[in-house]
Design a protein around this motif. Sequence first.
Motif, PDB file in Angstrom:
ATOM      1  N   HIS A 142     -18.327  16.208 -53.497  1.00  0.00           N
ATOM      2  CA  HIS A 142     -18.010  17.615 -53.733  1.00  0.00           C
ATOM      3  C   HIS A 142     -18.075  18.393 -52.426  1.00  0.00           C
ATOM      4  O   HIS A 142     -18.533  17.890 -51.403  1.00  0.00           O
ATOM      5  CB  HIS A 142     -18.978  18.225 -54.754  1.00  0.00           C
ATOM      6  CG  HIS A 142     -20.418  18.233 -54.314  1.00  0.00           C
ATOM      7  ND1 HIS A 142     -21.311  17.235 -54.645  1.00  0.00           N
ATOM      8  CD2 HIS A 142     -21.135  19.112 -53.558  1.00  0.00           C
ATOM      9  CE1 HIS A 142     -22.499  17.501 -54.144  1.00  0.00           C
ATOM     10  NE2 HIS A 142     -22.416  18.643 -53.466  1.00  0.00           N
ATOM     11  N   GLY A 149     -18.497  22.874 -51.250  1.00  0.00           N
ATOM     12  CA  GLY A 149     -18.746  24.201 -51.797  1.00  0.00           C
ATOM     13  C   GLY A 149     -18.584  25.267 -50.741  1.00  0.00           C
ATOM     14  O   GLY A 149     -18.818  25.027 -49.557  1.00  0.00           O
ATOM     15  N   ASP A 159     -22.145  24.009 -64.868  1.00  0.00           N
ATOM     16  CA  ASP A 159     -23.270  24.950 -64.812  1.00  0.00           C
ATOM     17  C   ASP A 159     -22.810  26.264 -64.213  1.00  0.00           C
ATOM     18  O   ASP A 159     -22.060  26.279 -63.220  1.00  0.00           O
ATOM     19  CB  ASP A 159     -24.415  24.390 -63.963  1.00  0.00           C
ATOM     20  CG  ASP A 159     -25.271  23.390 -64.709  1.00  0.00           C
ATOM     21  OD1 ASP A 159     -25.902  23.791 -65.710  1.00  0.00           O
ATOM     22  OD2 ASP A 159     -25.309  22.218 -64.307  1.00  0.00           O
ATOM     23  N   GLN A 172     -20.755  28.878 -59.640  1.00  0.00           N
ATOM     24  CA  GLN A 172     -20.269  27.955 -60.654  1.00  0.00           C
ATOM     25  C   GLN A 172     -20.156  26.561 -60.049  1.00  0.00           C
ATOM     26  O   GLN A 172     -19.550  26.391 -58.991  1.00  0.00           O
ATOM     27  CB  GLN A 172     -18.907  28.387 -61.210  1.00  0.00           C
ATOM     28  CG  GLN A 172     -18.968  29.573 -62.147  1.00  0.00           C
ATOM     29  CD  GLN A 172     -17.766  29.658 -63.074  1.00  0.00           C
ATOM     30  OE1 GLN A 172     -16.983  28.712 -63.188  1.00  0.00           O
ATOM     31  NE2 GLN A 172     -17.627  30.792 -63.756  1.00  0.00           N
ATOM     32  N   PHE A 173     -20.757  25.593 -60.730  1.00  0.00           N
ATOM     33  CA  PHE A 173     -20.622  24.186 -60.391  1.00  0.00           C
ATOM     34  C   PHE A 173     -19.482  23.648 -61.246  1.00  0.00           C
ATOM     35  O   PHE A 173     -19.632  23.491 -62.465  1.00  0.00           O
ATOM     36  CB  PHE A 173     -21.899  23.415 -60.688  1.00  0.00           C
ATOM     37  CG  PHE A 173     -23.083  23.801 -59.836  1.00  0.00           C
ATOM     38  CD1 PHE A 173     -23.447  23.017 -58.749  1.00  0.00           C
ATOM     39  CD2 PHE A 173     -23.840  24.925 -60.130  1.00  0.00           C
ATOM     40  CE1 PHE A 173     -24.534  23.348 -57.962  1.00  0.00           C
ATOM     41  CE2 PHE A 173     -24.935  25.263 -59.350  1.00  0.00           C
ATOM     42  CZ  PHE A 173     -25.285  24.479 -58.261  1.00  0.00           C
ATOM     43  N   ARG A 212     -16.338  20.928 -62.327  1.00  0.00           N
ATOM     44  CA  ARG A 212     -15.823  19.560 -62.327  1.00  0.00           C
ATOM     45  C   ARG A 212     -14.342  19.607 -62.671  1.00  0.00           C
ATOM     46  O   ARG A 212     -13.822  20.660 -63.076  1.00  0.00           O
ATOM     47  CB  ARG A 212     -16.560  18.723 -63.366  1.00  0.00           C
ATOM     48  CG  ARG A 212     -16.299  19.149 -64.816  1.00  0.00           C
ATOM     49  CD  ARG A 212     -17.111  18.313 -65.799  1.00  0.00           C
ATOM     50  NE  ARG A 212     -16.750  18.559 -67.195  1.00  0.00           N
ATOM     51  CZ  ARG A 212     -17.307  19.481 -67.962  1.00  0.00           C
ATOM     52  NH1 ARG A 212     -18.241  20.295 -67.458  1.00  0.00           N
ATOM     53  NH2 ARG A 212     -16.933  19.627 -69.230  1.00  0.00           N
ATOM     54  N   HIS A 270     -20.191  17.947 -60.675  1.00  0.00           N
ATOM     55  CA  HIS A 270     -19.335  18.953 -60.018  1.00  0.00           C
ATOM     56  C   HIS A 270     -18.657  18.333 -58.806  1.00  0.00           C
ATOM     57  O   HIS A 270     -19.192  17.432 -58.175  1.00  0.00           O
ATOM     58  CB  HIS A 270     -20.106  20.213 -59.624  1.00  0.00           C
ATOM     59  CG  HIS A 270     -21.217  20.001 -58.642  1.00  0.00           C
ATOM     60  ND1 HIS A 270     -22.442  19.461 -58.985  1.00  0.00           N
ATOM     61  CD2 HIS A 270     -21.304  20.260 -57.304  1.00  0.00           C
ATOM     62  CE1 HIS A 270     -23.220  19.408 -57.927  1.00  0.00           C
ATOM     63  NE2 HIS A 270     -22.556  19.879 -56.885  1.00  0.00           N
ATOM     64  N   LEU A 290     -18.033  23.667 -55.737  1.00  0.00           N
ATOM     65  CA  LEU A 290     -19.058  24.676 -55.991  1.00  0.00           C
ATOM     66  C   LEU A 290     -18.634  25.981 -55.335  1.00  0.00           C
ATOM     67  O   LEU A 290     -18.381  26.024 -54.135  1.00  0.00           O
ATOM     68  CB  LEU A 290     -20.402  24.200 -55.425  1.00  0.00           C
ATOM     69  CG  LEU A 290     -21.561  25.198 -55.377  1.00  0.00           C
ATOM     70  CD1 LEU A 290     -21.873  25.735 -56.770  1.00  0.00           C
ATOM     71  CD2 LEU A 290     -22.788  24.531 -54.778  1.00  0.00           C
ATOM     72  N   HIS A 337     -29.355  21.141 -60.641  1.00  0.00           N
ATOM     73  CA  HIS A 337     -28.002  21.156 -61.188  1.00  0.00           C
ATOM     74  C   HIS A 337     -27.199  19.984 -60.611  1.00  0.00           C
ATOM     75  O   HIS A 337     -26.774  20.002 -59.467  1.00  0.00           O
ATOM     76  CB  HIS A 337     -27.325  22.490 -60.882  1.00  0.00           C
ATOM     77  CG  HIS A 337     -28.148  23.663 -61.297  1.00  0.00           C
ATOM     78  ND1 HIS A 337     -28.369  23.982 -62.618  1.00  0.00           N
ATOM     79  CD2 HIS A 337     -28.848  24.570 -60.566  1.00  0.00           C
ATOM     80  CE1 HIS A 337     -29.151  25.039 -62.691  1.00  0.00           C
ATOM     81  NE2 HIS A 337     -29.458  25.410 -61.461  1.00  0.00           N
ATOM     82  N   GLY A 338     -27.013  18.954 -61.430  1.00  0.00           N
ATOM     83  CA  GLY A 338     -26.363  17.731 -60.990  1.00  0.00           C
ATOM     84  C   GLY A 338     -27.329  16.586 -60.818  1.00  0.00           C
ATOM     85  O   GLY A 338     -26.913  15.424 -60.770  1.00  0.00           O
ATOM     86  N   GLY A 374     -25.853  22.246 -53.961  1.00  0.00           N
ATOM     87  CA  GLY A 374     -25.445  21.163 -54.833  1.00  0.00           C
ATOM     88  C   GLY A 374     -24.843  20.020 -54.050  1.00  0.00           C
ATOM     89  O   GLY A 374     -24.622  20.127 -52.874  1.00  0.00           O
TER      90      GLY A 374
END
Length: 342
Positions: A172, A174, A197, A211-212, A214, A225, A228, A274-275, A342
């Motif tokens: 990922h 972000g 999430d 916001q995470f 996918r 995710h 991010l 988260h994750g 994340g």
Amino acid sequence: MADQHRSKICLAAPSYVIYEHVDLAEFGRFAIDFGLEEAGSTKDNSTVFYSGYGADPFVYVARQAPPGQPKRFVGAGFVAASDKDIDKALREDGADTVDTTEFPGKGRCVRLRDPNGYVLEVVSGQQRQTVPQHGLSNLLGQPAMNGALDKRRQGEFTRIHHGPAKIHKLGHYGYNTDNWDATLSWYQSKFNFTPTDILHAPGKPELEVAQFMRVDNKKIYVDHHCFLLARVEKGTTIHHSSFEVEDIDTQFMGHQWLEDKGHQLVWGIGRHVHGSQVFDYWYDSSRFIIEHYADGDVVNEDTVTTRAEAGNMAVWGPPVPEIWHAKKQQRAVASGMAAVAG
């Protein structure tokens, strides 16, 4: 709802990130220590491609920054769910066809630009790499772990290879933005991004700060995710890109290798909320933040989107670094990545 999903450009998975560096050679030395492998370059050597051992022919594109220009994050590439989806991308306003002649894996590529000028490339038809039967671990033979009562490793020793943590794939990336509404709308209306999430400011459930997301591939399990997005008060900047490694032993050995080579740690090793992934953040040679992760969650359409208060960044790990200082989180928790990672 199904018709709406079909009208979007459906993406299968993230594939690569694109950065420009002032010193490509210096980044190349870091990349090898980080566990990436050089997969090729353009004839003029202005672009170098780096791969992992997954199916993607490359996972990182390093470009030479133009003379007199600073480093910058350019964007990311995603594999299209089908050829129809890359055709959809080509019909978007401002879409460009990318010449992939010198790209490892070649294939088709369409370039779009989000509301902040970052690139999102959609690729299909690449020649994919052959994936090994098992993930590449620094733990030799990958023997079972002995628990307190369950002794599954009997008559075997744990031996670990010293060296970089071999990268599997891009997991990922972000970024922060003050252009929250337009950015979120662009990604979620045009593509099959959906939140796993959602974080909000403490005491303000109506104020989303991260916001995470996918890619929604229905029943197929995907990473928790792959993108991010976080809200900040001013500006738009990349926060980090994250690459998967096989297991926690590999992650720890990669951490030790980077430390021994004199690279600068940002934060880690710890485990996110988260994750759930075990994280390890480093500065690369250009002081972009880059992460190793292992043991992340995978989810599908049956996973319920959750909402939570921002600020709970890790289950365990070292103190939050100065750039994400705990007191600053409390004072300015709405500043997106200051309170999430994340």
